[in-house]
Design a protein around this motif. Structure first.
Motif, short mmCIF file in Angstrom:
data_model
loop_
_atom_site.label_atom_id
_atom_site.label_comp_id
_atom_site.label_asym_id
_atom_site.label_seq_id
_atom_site.Cartn_x
_atom_site.Cartn_y
_atom_site.Cartn_z
N THR B 129 0.82 -1.19 0.00
CA THR B 129 0.00 0.00 0.00
C THR B 129 0.86 1.25 0.00
O THR B 129 2.02 1.21 -0.42
CB THR B 129 -0.90 -0.05 1.24
N GLN B 130 0.37 2.39 0.48
CA GLN B 130 1.05 3.68 0.33
C GLN B 130 2.04 4.01 1.45
O GLN B 130 3.12 4.54 1.20
CB GLN B 130 0.00 4.80 0.24
N GLY B 131 1.63 3.75 2.67
CA GLY B 131 2.50 4.10 3.78
C GLY B 131 2.78 5.60 3.84
O GLY B 131 1.94 6.42 3.44
N CYS B 135 -0.13 8.18 2.28
CA CYS B 135 -1.39 8.09 3.01
C CYS B 135 -1.36 8.80 4.36
O CYS B 135 -0.38 8.78 5.08
CB CYS B 135 -1.82 6.64 3.19
N SER B 137 -3.14 7.88 6.85
CA SER B 137 -3.62 6.98 7.88
C SER B 137 -2.54 6.02 8.37
O SER B 137 -2.71 5.31 9.34
CB SER B 137 -4.81 6.20 7.30
N ALA B 138 -1.41 6.05 7.71
CA ALA B 138 -0.38 5.03 7.87
C ALA B 138 0.21 4.95 9.28
O ALA B 138 0.54 5.97 9.87
CB ALA B 138 0.73 5.26 6.86
N ALA B 171 -0.19 -4.05 4.76
CA ALA B 171 -1.05 -2.88 4.78
C ALA B 171 -0.57 -1.98 5.89
O ALA B 171 -0.19 -2.45 6.97
CB ALA B 171 -2.51 -3.28 5.00
N CYS B 172 -0.62 -0.69 5.65
CA CYS B 172 -0.02 0.24 6.60
C CYS B 172 -0.98 0.69 7.68
O CYS B 172 -0.59 1.41 8.60
CB CYS B 172 0.61 1.43 5.88
N CYS B 173 -2.25 0.28 7.58
CA CYS B 173 -3.17 0.52 8.70
C CYS B 173 -4.30 -0.50 8.64
O CYS B 173 -4.40 -1.27 7.68
CB CYS B 173 -3.70 1.95 8.73
N ASN B 175 -7.22 -0.34 7.79
CA ASN B 175 -8.09 -0.32 6.62
C ASN B 175 -7.73 -1.46 5.67
O ASN B 175 -8.56 -1.92 4.90
CB ASN B 175 -7.99 1.02 5.89
N MET B 176 -6.50 -1.88 5.73
CA MET B 176 -6.04 -3.07 5.00
C MET B 176 -6.22 -2.98 3.49
O MET B 176 -6.70 -3.91 2.86
CB MET B 176 -6.75 -4.33 5.52
N CYS B 177 -5.80 -1.87 2.92
CA CYS B 177 -5.83 -1.75 1.46
C CYS B 177 -4.98 -2.83 0.81
O CYS B 177 -5.21 -3.19 -0.34
CB CYS B 177 -5.32 -0.38 1.03
S1 SF4 Z 1 -3.76 0.60 4.48
FE1 SF4 Z 1 -4.35 2.45 5.61
S2 SF4 Z 1 -2.51 3.70 5.63
FE2 SF4 Z 1 -2.21 2.17 4.04
S3 SF4 Z 1 -2.95 3.10 2.14
FE3 SF4 Z 1 -4.70 2.03 2.99
S4 SF4 Z 1 -5.78 3.56 4.25
FE4 SF4 Z 1 -3.72 4.34 3.83
#
Ligand code: SF4
Ligand code: SRM
Ligand code: SRM
Ligand code: SRM
Ligand code: SRM
Ligand code: SF4
Ligand code: SF4
Ligand code: SF4
Ligand code: SF4
Ligand code: SF4
Ligand code: SF4
Ligand code: SF4
Lengths: 404, 361, 404, 361
Positions: B129-131, B135, B137-138, B171-173, B175-177
């Protein structure tokens, strides 16, 4: 005594036909000697016609000094069926393993002929001797005669219920601990909890000698004590071969059915990867002459089973993966008391211990009763990421410290 | 540049994939017979017509500069008639018809730093994901952890053969993208400090929405200095960050408390066993950039336990089911704690509801 | 253009070492030509030191007439990193199956060099081309150039997200329907739902050609379309023997791993009890030259997967056990619209369709979208006795009637 | 009779089982080696000492008159040195040391109407409850249904050998005193009409308790004719009867709507598969005394499908797991309906969350 049956109970009479022994015949037999049974027969026939029962809750009735052991019942047509206007049931502790002598049975019958309906259940679903139906004023006299003959009442209401057990070492080659002794011992030890309801709700204990669980403890007891072993299954290879010769397909019916696939049969030799054996009993059940549980025996303690009201049924789950069970069972008794203490303090009214655990979380429950969490307690770790951490670091905290 | 009079084109959808398919695929579309893995990262698909399509799969960091994409385009022109594709795990695949082109392509890729591999029973790219790159939210970076872990696992991508497929995601939070919830190994960024209520919250967020967003009812309306706001019952917070998704005035990121957790045993395919969620292996590891050594080590340990113990075709979860969770914790040396025991909605169903236990050892 | 890297980013420089291709190198490559990438590099280095991100939610930004497709971002230190004060992402529909020509790629790169940071994700987790970071005033020009070149935006917010699919019939021998065609078709058909958020929350569709599910649809898509077949697995016995000779232990590695144990291998002949085959793909995966899915192909439609926020993650579950998928896919489109209609009407804000089903019950949901319940939809029937019956008889009703 | 001066004995607990054990058991207690089934309802346990204990298991209606119990006692005296026991499924077991006594005992039992059987892979007695004989909560009778079903299944108790054990239980209401929730086949009495609020409720029940007792919040405080009482939101009632347990002024029994449901596939033992709950097979069958033909037929059909299709040792739930639920419904001819689909607390976990489906046929 008036005659019963005949044209008076045509529907019930139907149920005297057929090969299975008939409860109607039983009521009729009792009706020969007891008026209550006659009235019961008639009332039941009426229920069969009307498709509805005619019993009302009895409020609290019982014997002096006891809070449980009697289920109060009144019928809702008292003037028509006066002899069973009251029809309370006494729950009587059975001897462990439901063993009797003919003499003991006759003693009970005699008492019940004098004081009750002459009808019983041998036994109730919890395991008690059920003396089915008597009036309020007969309760004390019945109790007096029972105790004079060394019988005591079981539980009802929010108390400990009569513990029960499988036949165990008395007649079973697979018993991994003495189910009868422990059941008798716990029942005696916890008399007060059994007779004087002080819990949030009922608490049942059932003791099965091995994982076959012939008392259905894992489904029906708040505490399920299930015998097991830690070392290797004992194998008599000659008997294995004999079983194969006698027609057992050892590969297909035994090895392939092993839940962890930890058995191997090369047509001559049976080998078991005991480290992966989960003590399910299947192979032993299939070849009773060839296999035996190991020698290092004890039990698994599981907690929390109950019927569905109201959050859905629960099965017991593992609390202590393995425990040695030898008299005086102090470790177990101590554990039970720690559980009751926490439950007594935190349980809501009518909340079984299994429901309490669901509500507060097994992790917190373990902490409260001072048991270390081990992975044997779970089917698998959590799948959701929602951990309630209690503490967090604040700026200025010494970062080198762990969770403080 | 477009002129102002031109009508604005909208709702045109993506260009048709047909425009991009190489001729050999157009010809044999839907008529492939079988495939074979020729070497790590190289496979051939054989069509009913006898045609052979070679695929060379190269590692990709996913975060790509246009400079690098242009390089891919150059390679595609050089070896594949201008055709290539990306995979569902963000690798790049070159589609060749000439077997002879495989070696030179691999060399060119190597020179550019792209290992070839990930096909068959291997570890492929880490879905992530973005981290901190993009993002808000990370709880950790994404690309950095992935780079560190894959540097370490690289032989499992490019060389060594494994018992089965092993899918890692990050996933960095919560939300588990990265959809880590069904991975053989998942790395998940987690916050561990309740949201901090920022001043002026009522100006950017609707307080009733914020209150309603909390699944544990830990958020209550409040009034501070005459301003409507919310307060957090910190004991009831399980750090889901749903309130932050709904209201940016409730930030959760916190250098001292953010970190990572490790999950194992999930899968997606229907092969053999049904799809299943990942389960918690390690509740918390610290954020330790730039190389997150604790995470790298943990993943490596778990991979090795599986690689050495699993039977052919056995995915991580299938392996653990066979040996049992107690043994998994024993073999990996991971400590079993209270946090591993579920206490959320369906917790009771995760308790061990049988006497089927491996005792002793 | 200023030079980046060197001593300015010591932590990130660490991540240029090692065998795996480095994202840091990518940012540096972009930094050679784009100032935004330089600033990003520095900001990221700072995050690595501080262990915290520096991005803020962007509110609603986008292109005219679209409600989705752009993720707004601002950094919280705008004066220090001015070129990325805004750093919005554009999500661009990828071609089905992620196939490109070098020319198409270069077109995208050129557009993004003119209007953005020069950084991308190929691809995002949902499958889009991610154009990573630009300022608000570049959004329209980027969009204009994209559409001029036949590219369009993907979804974000409460809309349909870009459907995605596995490589399917383009390169896979196991595809049971045309994943690429259907994905392209659905994406075009539902442009409005994709670009103008009007749902309670996001909705994702993923199409996998067979039960191997190479796009993880069952875990990551509100609607998971998974190819399968109804008739018998095609067996080439000669190739089975060849596989065995080549070292595959067919009994142990194939038959014993079959989830329903419906295979039999006698050392010469492989037979499959196809009625009990659950189309798991394992045996086919293990012997690609010997086995093939059957010829009567179609797909299973499953519904409801999502990430854990906030009731816990969901996997999709079966809605249509088997459906033939041929253009123009009217039956499927009609089904999708019925689902959206019910969801649109009854879904709460931020409630995914899977959560809605959990809340109202699958049975009621089926009734609403007019699908007959079949046992293929469930792992097993209910275990609890809590059925909500809608109607009951009153005295005086005609007893011969059924539930009225 | 006891005199008034005698002290009252309390809290003495049950008499010790040791007083009732036959000598052969006392001698070989805990030293049994193996057992064998000699014929339906008869087994022998062999001790390490070589001693042999014969068990003859006889059917029992559980509801016994003292007259019949005295008969049991007579048989015990005649054949077993005065010893007998009951089982956890309410059968009676005669414990013999003389093999020669088996035949005459069985004859005596037969004369009295007690079949011998239920050992090994057989159908044993039906665990059941009070029904209209004694309980206020019953939605059906217990003993009557059991008698009707067992008359029909009798050969499976006394003669025919089955693939494995098959355990049937009956409970006359959702309280499930018969613990039907883990049975191969369960028969469960159900109410289907919401409770009817009786006048004067406030005099016998605490209204807040009554309101709190409802898991679906279908009970609200109300005021009728100036009297505090409750009202029921009938749409939200799922007939659990918990309110009635708490307050007898909310009766649920109703001749028109009460009936029975059938459940299958539960088990308790740890053998092979873990203990598991029974699942709904038939949501509703009518109360049709005295012989409940619909119930008898339904149980028989299910038993036969299993008996004809199961492999050796395969319990009902294991059999269904192998053939799949769709096939179970097909083979039994039971209609699959909305009611079968769970919609309670953990409903989502019972949905089919994979593409592993048996198609076609
Ligand atoms: S997993 Fe969380 S922190 Fe990572 S890209 Fe998705 S919303 Fe953003
Ligand atoms: C007599 C017996 C049934 C029988 O015919 O054998 C019985 C009878 C009653 N049970 Fe029970 N239960 C009996 C064993 C059980 C069992 C089985 C067991 O103990 O193994 C269960 C399921 C296991 C469990 O405990 O969960 C059981 C679960 C209930 C429940 C539901 C409890 C729950 O937490 O879900 C209730 C309702 C209640 O407690 O209010 C209940 C309530 C009742 C009451 C007291 C009815 C009431 O609401 O007041 C019944 C009295 C009937 C009567 O008129 O005599 N009975 N009850 C059993 C006790 C006999 C004995 O002592 O040996
Ligand atoms: C290219 C790709 C599809 C695409 O459209 O991009 C793809 C392609 C193939 N997959 Fe896959 N799978 C791809 C992602 C997946 C995924 C999704 C994911 O990882 O997120 C899965 C589900 C993973 C899971 O269960 O968690 C997946 C589960 C499988 C399986 C089942 C493996 C198993 O035992 O569980 C097979 C069968 C096999 O490998 O034997 C398979 C087999 C294949 C085959 C052999 C199919 C074929 O005949 O062409 C293809 C190449 C082999 C290989 O090993 O990569 N593919 N495959 C994806 C490559 C990703 C990558 O770069 O590594
Ligand atoms: C870009 C992407 C991650 C990536 O690096 O690839 C992404 C990025 C974000 N996701 Fe996601 N999600 C992305 C795929 C996913 C996936 C995976 C998938 O689609 O296969 C999931 C899990 C599956 C699912 O949909 O449940 C996913 C589950 C979420 C959630 C949780 C939704 C839920 O119902 O549980 C959120 C939170 C929300 O919606 O408020 C979220 C929210 C976000 C936001 C918009 C953050 C926010 O709270 O506003 C992220 C923007 C990051 C940024 O700064 O660019 N994202 N998100 C993926 C989209 C790229 C694309 O279009 O191709
Ligand atoms: C007498 C009794 C115990 C008691 O203290 O009363 C008993 C006795 C024996 N059981 Fe049991 N079981 C008894 C109730 C149970 C129960 C409880 C129940 O039915 O409520 C169970 C759990 C049932 C379940 O899983 O739902 C039970 C599950 C077993 C099993 C496991 C069967 C399986 O494959 O799942 C065995 C092993 C076997 O039969 O091979 C077993 C085996 C045995 C053996 C062979 C043990 C032995 O070596 O002596 C005993 C006689 C065989 C037989 O077939 O009855 N016993 N057995 C119970 C007889 C009840 C009856 O009258 O029929
Ligand atoms: S539970 Fe085990 S020890 Fe007890 S009777 Fe059954 S088989 Fe024997
Ligand atoms: S007891 Fe069960 S798990 Fe252990 S070897 Fe025998 S069949 Fe396998
Ligand atoms: S993080 Fe989640 S649990 Fe904590 S306050 Fe926010 S919404 Fe509630
Ligand atoms: S999902 Fe099936 S059809 Fe699609 S690429 Fe994977 S194996 Fe092939
Ligand atoms: S596809 Fe799966 S279920 Fe079907 S035969 Fe092959 S291994 Fe068995
Ligand atoms: S199951 Fe219900 S009706 Fe039957 S005895 Fe128990 S409480 Fe009474
Ligand atoms: S029967 Fe149950 S659901 Fe219905 S009103 Fe009473 S407590 Fe509520």
């Amino acid at each position: 005594m008036a005659k019963s049956g005949g044209n008076g109970t045509p529907m019930l009479d139907e149920l005297e036909k057929g090969p299975w022994p008939s409860f109607v015949t039983q009521i009729k037999e009792a009706a020969e000697i007891k008026e209550q049974a006659q009235d019961l027969l008639k009332l039941l026939e009426r229920s069969y016609h009307e498709k509805i029962g005619h019993w009302k809750h009895g409020g609290i009735v019982g014997v002096l000094g006891y809070g449980g052991g009697v289920i109060g019942r009144y019928n809702d047509l008292q003037s028509e069926y006066p002899s069973i206007a009251h029809f309370h049931t006494l729950r009587v502790n059975m001897p462990s393993g439901w063993f009797y002598t003919s003499e003991a049975l006759r003693t009970i019958c005699d008492i019940w002929e004098r004081h009750g309906s002459g009808l019983t259940n041998m036994h109730g679903s919890t395991g008690d001797i059920i003396l089915l139906g008597t009036s309020t004023d007969e309760l004390e006299p019945t109790f007096k005669e029972l105790t004079d003959n060394d019988f005591d009442l079981g539980g009802s209401g929010s108390d400990l219920r009569t513990p029960s057990c499988c036949v165990g070492p008395a007649r079973c080659e697979w018993a991994c601990y003495d189910t009868l002794h422990i059941t008798n011992d716990l029942t005696h030890h916890f008399q007060d909890e059994l007779h004087r309801p002080a819990f949030p709700y009922k608490f049942k204990i059932k003791c099965a000698g091995c994982p076959n669980d012939c008392v259905a403890s894992i489904a029906r007891a708040d505490m399920s004590i299930i015998g097991t072993w830690r070392d290797d299954i004992q194998i008599d290879q000659k008997e294995v071969t004999a079983a194969a010769k006698a027609g057992l397909d050892i590969q297909k019916d035994v090895c392939a059915r092993c839940p962890t696939q930890c058995m191997d049969w090369d047509g001559k030799q049976l080998s078991i990867d005991n480290a992966n054996c989960v003590k399910c009993m299947h192979c032993i059940n299939a070849m009773p002459r060839a296999l035996q549980p190991g020698k290092d025996r004890g039990a698994t303690i599981l907690l929390g089973a109950k019927a569905p009201i109201v959050e859905g049924a629960l099965l017991s789950s593992v609390l202590v993966p393995f425990i040695k069970l030898e008299p005086p069972y102090d470790e177990l008794k101590d554990l039970i008391e720690r559980i009751w203490e926490f439950w007594g303090e935190h349980g809501k009214n009518r909340e079984r211990v299994g429901e309490l655990i669901q509500r507060v979380g097994l992790g917190n429950f373990l902490e409260a009763i001072e048991i270390e969490p081990v992975p044997q307690m779970i089917a698998h770790p959590r799948e959701n990421p929602y951990v309630f951490y209690d503490e967090y670091f604040e700026e200025g905290d010494d970062e080198s410290e762990d969770d403080q | 540049m477009a002129t102002a009079t031109e009508p604005r084109r909208t709702d045109i959808g993506p260009p048709s994939y047909e425009r991009f398919l190489p001729p050999i695929i157009k010809k044999n579309y839907g008529k492939w017979k079988y495939h074979e893995i020729l070497r790590p990262g190289v496979m051939v698909h054989v069509a009913a017509s006898g045609d052979r399509l070679f695929t060379v799969r190269a590692a990709s960091p996913r975060l790509l500069s246009i400079t690098r994409i242009r390089k891919y385009a150059d390679f595609a022109d050089k070896y594949c008639g201008g055709h290539l594709r990306f995979t569902s795990r963000n690798n790049v695949e070159f589609l060749l018809t000439e077997e002879a082109n495989i070696e030179p392509l691999i060399k060119d890729l190597a020179a550019l730093g792209h290992a070839v591999g990930g096909i068959g029973n291997a570890i492929s790219n880490i879905v992530h994901t973005q981290g901190w790159v993009h993002c808000h939210s990370a709880a950790t970076d994404a690309s950095g952890v992935v780079k560190a872990v894959m540097d370490d696992l690289h032989p499992y991508f490019a060389e060594r053969t494994l018992p089965g497929k092993l899918r890692i995601a990050l996933a960095c939070c919560l939300n588990m993208c990265g959809a880590v919830h069904c991975s053989d190994i998942a790395i998940l960024g987690i916050h561990r400090r309740p949201p901090r209520v920022q001043g002026g919250l009522n100006k950017i967020c609707e307080i009733p929405n914020v209150v309603a967003s909390c699944p544990t009812a830990a958020i209550r309306p409040a009034n501070v200095d005459g301003q409507p706001t919310v307060e957090i019952d910190e004991d009831n917070c399980m750090f889901c960050a749903n309130c932050f998704s709904v209201c940016p005035a409730l930030p959760m990121a916190d250098p001292l408390n953010d970190g990572l957790s490790i999950w194992v045993g999930g899968k997606v395919s229907n092969a053999r066993t049904e799809p299943t969620f990942s389960k918690l292996a390690i509740p918390f590891l610290p954020n330790n950039p730039p190389r997150w050594p604790e995470v790298v080590q943990a993943v490596r340990t778990i991979v090795d336990v599986w690689a050495n113990g699993a039977r052919r075709f056995e995915r991580m979860g299938e392996f653990i089911a066979r040996i049992g969770w107690p043994r998994f914790f024993e073999l990996t040396g991971i400590e079993f704690t209270k946090e591993h025991i579920d206490d959320y909605r369906h917790a009771g169903l995760t308790y061990k509801r049988s006497a089927q236990i491996r005792h002793g050892r």
